[in-house]
Design a protein around this motif. Structure first.
Motif, PDB file in Angstrom:
ATOM      1  N   GLY A  92      73.417 -33.916  50.311  1.00  0.00           N
ATOM      2  CA  GLY A  92      73.490 -35.350  50.497  1.00  0.00           C
ATOM      3  C   GLY A  92      74.285 -35.724  51.729  1.00  0.00           C
ATOM      4  O   GLY A  92      75.104 -34.937  52.215  1.00  0.00           O
ATOM      5  N   ASN A  93      74.031 -36.939  52.219  1.00  0.00           N
ATOM      6  CA  ASN A  93      74.858 -37.449  53.309  1.00  0.00           C
ATOM      7  C   ASN A  93      76.215 -37.853  52.726  1.00  0.00           C
ATOM      8  O   ASN A  93      76.441 -37.762  51.519  1.00  0.00           O
ATOM      9  CB  ASN A  93      74.153 -38.596  54.051  1.00  0.00           C
ATOM     10  CG  ASN A  93      73.915 -39.825  53.193  1.00  0.00           C
ATOM     11  OD1 ASN A  93      74.256 -39.880  52.016  1.00  0.00           O
ATOM     12  ND2 ASN A  93      73.311 -40.833  53.797  1.00  0.00           N
ATOM     13  N   ASP A  94      77.115 -38.295  53.568  1.00  0.00           N
ATOM     14  CA  ASP A  94      78.475 -38.607  53.112  1.00  0.00           C
ATOM     15  C   ASP A  94      78.497 -39.682  52.032  1.00  0.00           C
ATOM     16  O   ASP A  94      79.268 -39.602  51.076  1.00  0.00           O
ATOM     17  CB  ASP A  94      79.351 -39.041  54.296  1.00  0.00           C
ATOM     18  CG  ASP A  94      79.673 -37.889  55.234  1.00  0.00           C
ATOM     19  OD1 ASP A  94      79.606 -36.721  54.788  1.00  0.00           O
ATOM     20  OD2 ASP A  94      79.994 -38.148  56.409  1.00  0.00           O
ATOM     21  N   VAL A  95      77.634 -40.701  52.165  1.00  0.00           N
ATOM     22  CA  VAL A  95      77.587 -41.784  51.182  1.00  0.00           C
ATOM     23  C   VAL A  95      77.180 -41.231  49.817  1.00  0.00           C
ATOM     24  O   VAL A  95      77.811 -41.518  48.793  1.00  0.00           O
ATOM     25  CB  VAL A  95      76.596 -42.888  51.633  1.00  0.00           C
ATOM     26  CG1 VAL A  95      76.435 -43.952  50.561  1.00  0.00           C
ATOM     27  CG2 VAL A  95      77.041 -43.503  52.945  1.00  0.00           C
ATOM     28  N   HIS A  99      79.930 -38.741  48.282  1.00  0.00           N
ATOM     29  CA  HIS A  99      81.090 -39.476  47.747  1.00  0.00           C
ATOM     30  C   HIS A  99      80.721 -40.142  46.419  1.00  0.00           C
ATOM     31  O   HIS A  99      81.478 -40.060  45.447  1.00  0.00           O
ATOM     32  CB  HIS A  99      81.582 -40.511  48.751  1.00  0.00           C
ATOM     33  CG  HIS A  99      82.702 -41.346  48.233  1.00  0.00           C
ATOM     34  ND1 HIS A  99      83.984 -40.860  48.076  1.00  0.00           N
ATOM     35  CD2 HIS A  99      82.726 -42.628  47.790  1.00  0.00           C
ATOM     36  CE1 HIS A  99      84.751 -41.813  47.572  1.00  0.00           C
ATOM     37  NE2 HIS A  99      84.015 -42.899  47.388  1.00  0.00           N
ATOM     38  N   TYR A 100      79.558 -40.772  46.370  1.00  0.00           N
ATOM     39  CA  TYR A 100      79.146 -41.457  45.142  1.00  0.00           C
ATOM     40  C   TYR A 100      78.946 -40.463  43.998  1.00  0.00           C
ATOM     41  O   TYR A 100      79.400 -40.687  42.880  1.00  0.00           O
ATOM     42  CB  TYR A 100      77.863 -42.256  45.379  1.00  0.00           C
ATOM     43  CG  TYR A 100      77.509 -43.118  44.199  1.00  0.00           C
ATOM     44  CD1 TYR A 100      78.117 -44.348  44.016  1.00  0.00           C
ATOM     45  CD2 TYR A 100      76.594 -42.677  43.253  1.00  0.00           C
ATOM     46  CE1 TYR A 100      77.816 -45.142  42.920  1.00  0.00           C
ATOM     47  CE2 TYR A 100      76.286 -43.460  42.149  1.00  0.00           C
ATOM     48  CZ  TYR A 100      76.898 -44.685  41.993  1.00  0.00           C
ATOM     49  OH  TYR A 100      76.606 -45.452  40.897  1.00  0.00           O
ATOM     50  N   ALA A 101      78.263 -39.346  44.277  1.00  0.00           N
ATOM     51  CA  ALA A 101      77.988 -38.354  43.237  1.00  0.00           C
ATOM     52  C   ALA A 101      79.273 -37.757  42.664  1.00  0.00           C
ATOM     53  O   ALA A 101      79.342 -37.444  41.479  1.00  0.00           O
ATOM     54  CB  ALA A 101      77.106 -37.239  43.792  1.00  0.00           C
ATOM     55  N   ARG A 102      80.292 -37.625  43.491  1.00  0.00           N
ATOM     56  CA  ARG A 102      81.538 -37.010  43.046  1.00  0.00           C
ATOM     57  C   ARG A 102      82.485 -37.984  42.349  1.00  0.00           C
ATOM     58  O   ARG A 102      83.439 -37.551  41.704  1.00  0.00           O
ATOM     59  CB  ARG A 102      82.251 -36.362  44.230  1.00  0.00           C
ATOM     60  CG  ARG A 102      81.507 -35.157  44.755  1.00  0.00           C
ATOM     61  CD  ARG A 102      82.205 -34.517  45.914  1.00  0.00           C
ATOM     62  NE  ARG A 102      81.437 -33.375  46.408  1.00  0.00           N
ATOM     63  CZ  ARG A 102      81.687 -32.737  47.535  1.00  0.00           C
ATOM     64  NH1 ARG A 102      82.701 -33.116  48.287  1.00  0.00           N
ATOM     65  NH2 ARG A 102      80.933 -31.727  47.909  1.00  0.00           N
ATOM     66  N   THR A 103      82.224 -39.286  42.473  1.00  0.00           N
ATOM     67  CA  THR A 103      83.167 -40.254  41.914  1.00  0.00           C
ATOM     68  C   THR A 103      82.564 -41.202  40.888  1.00  0.00           C
ATOM     69  O   THR A 103      83.312 -41.994  40.304  1.00  0.00           O
ATOM     70  CB  THR A 103      83.807 -41.100  43.038  1.00  0.00           C
ATOM     71  OG1 THR A 103      82.763 -41.772  43.766  1.00  0.00           O
ATOM     72  CG2 THR A 103      84.626 -40.236  43.983  1.00  0.00           C
ATOM     73  N   ASN A 104      81.255 -41.153  40.645  1.00  0.00           N
ATOM     74  CA  ASN A 104      80.616 -42.092  39.724  1.00  0.00           C
ATOM     75  C   ASN A 104      79.739 -41.355  38.718  1.00  0.00           C
ATOM     76  O   ASN A 104      78.995 -40.449  39.092  1.00  0.00           O
ATOM     77  CB  ASN A 104      79.756 -43.101  40.487  1.00  0.00           C
ATOM     78  CG  ASN A 104      80.600 -44.022  41.322  1.00  0.00           C
ATOM     79  OD1 ASN A 104      81.171 -44.963  40.812  1.00  0.00           O
ATOM     80  ND2 ASN A 104      80.690 -43.731  42.611  1.00  0.00           N
ATOM     81  N   PRO A 105      79.782 -41.763  37.461  1.00  0.00           N
ATOM     82  CA  PRO A 105      78.988 -41.089  36.439  1.00  0.00           C
ATOM     83  C   PRO A 105      77.551 -41.603  36.312  1.00  0.00           C
ATOM     84  O   PRO A 105      76.739 -40.988  35.646  1.00  0.00           O
ATOM     85  CB  PRO A 105      79.760 -41.378  35.152  1.00  0.00           C
ATOM     86  CG  PRO A 105      80.410 -42.703  35.412  1.00  0.00           C
ATOM     87  CD  PRO A 105      80.733 -42.699  36.877  1.00  0.00           C
ATOM     88  N   ASP A 106      77.224 -42.732  36.949  1.00  0.00           N
ATOM     89  CA  ASP A 106      75.869 -43.264  36.780  1.00  0.00           C
ATOM     90  C   ASP A 106      74.956 -42.860  37.942  1.00  0.00           C
ATOM     91  O   ASP A 106      75.353 -42.105  38.818  1.00  0.00           O
ATOM     92  CB  ASP A 106      75.887 -44.785  36.584  1.00  0.00           C
ATOM     93  CG  ASP A 106      76.410 -45.536  37.796  1.00  0.00           C
ATOM     94  OD1 ASP A 106      76.497 -44.930  38.877  1.00  0.00           O
ATOM     95  OD2 ASP A 106      76.716 -46.726  37.669  1.00  0.00           O
TER      96      ASP A 106
END
Length: 157
Positions: free
Chosen positions: A61-64, A67-74
């Motif tokens: 994945g790109n940075d966005v 970051h989202y995958a590592r910090t959000n459960p949805d």
């Protein structure tokens, strides 16, 4: 004197190359074809193995997206997220008994999240060299896109 000799033997013994082990790259796993970008230049989100299909996949994945995958459960990735999944067939690792490594790339998939009504863009590439075989844009993710978006980031130390 014995210590100096022992140190010299150890030092010289560690400097010669081991003729039994040749360093090589796994060129058969390289991505060759007309891809919009090289997924392997991005960060790894997760990976999985399909034992029945004898394949292994890695999601980048790109940075966005990372970051989202590592910090959000949805699975509601933000605008600008780009996910890529590379799937390889497996081959035995000649250097590690019982291990498998990637062989030829079977497919590369791209999912992009955009801001407009057609928020999800999906592209699939297959063959040798890799060529686009499917593409779909939509406001609602299709079944495959939903599956890819549901993959959670691997927990890394």
């Amino acid at each position: 004197m014995k210590m100096v000799l022992a140190g010299l033997v150890l030092l010289l013994g560690c400097t010669r190359e081991n003729a039994r082990v040749a360093t090589t790259l796994n060129n058969s796993a390289a991505l060759v074809g007309d891809l919009p970008s090289n997924p392997m230049q991005r960060k790894v989100i997760t990976s999985w193995v399909d034992k029945q299909g004898s394949t292994m996949s890695t999601m980048f994945g790109n940075d966005v997206a990372v970051h989202y995958a590592r910090t959000n459960p949805d699975t509601k990735y933000p605008t600008g997220s780009v996910l890529s999944v590379v799937t390889w067939s497996q081959q035995e690792d000649p250097r590690w008994f019982g291990g498998n490594i990637p062989a030829n790339a079977k497919s590369v998939e791209f999912v992009s999240v955009g801001p407009e009504a057609n928020a999800y863009s999906y592209q699939r590439y297959e063959g040798t060299p890799l060529k686009k075989v499917a593409g779909e844009d939509g406001a609602v993710p299709n079944e495959r896109v939903a599956y890819l978006l549901s993959q959670r980031a691997a927990v890394m130390p």
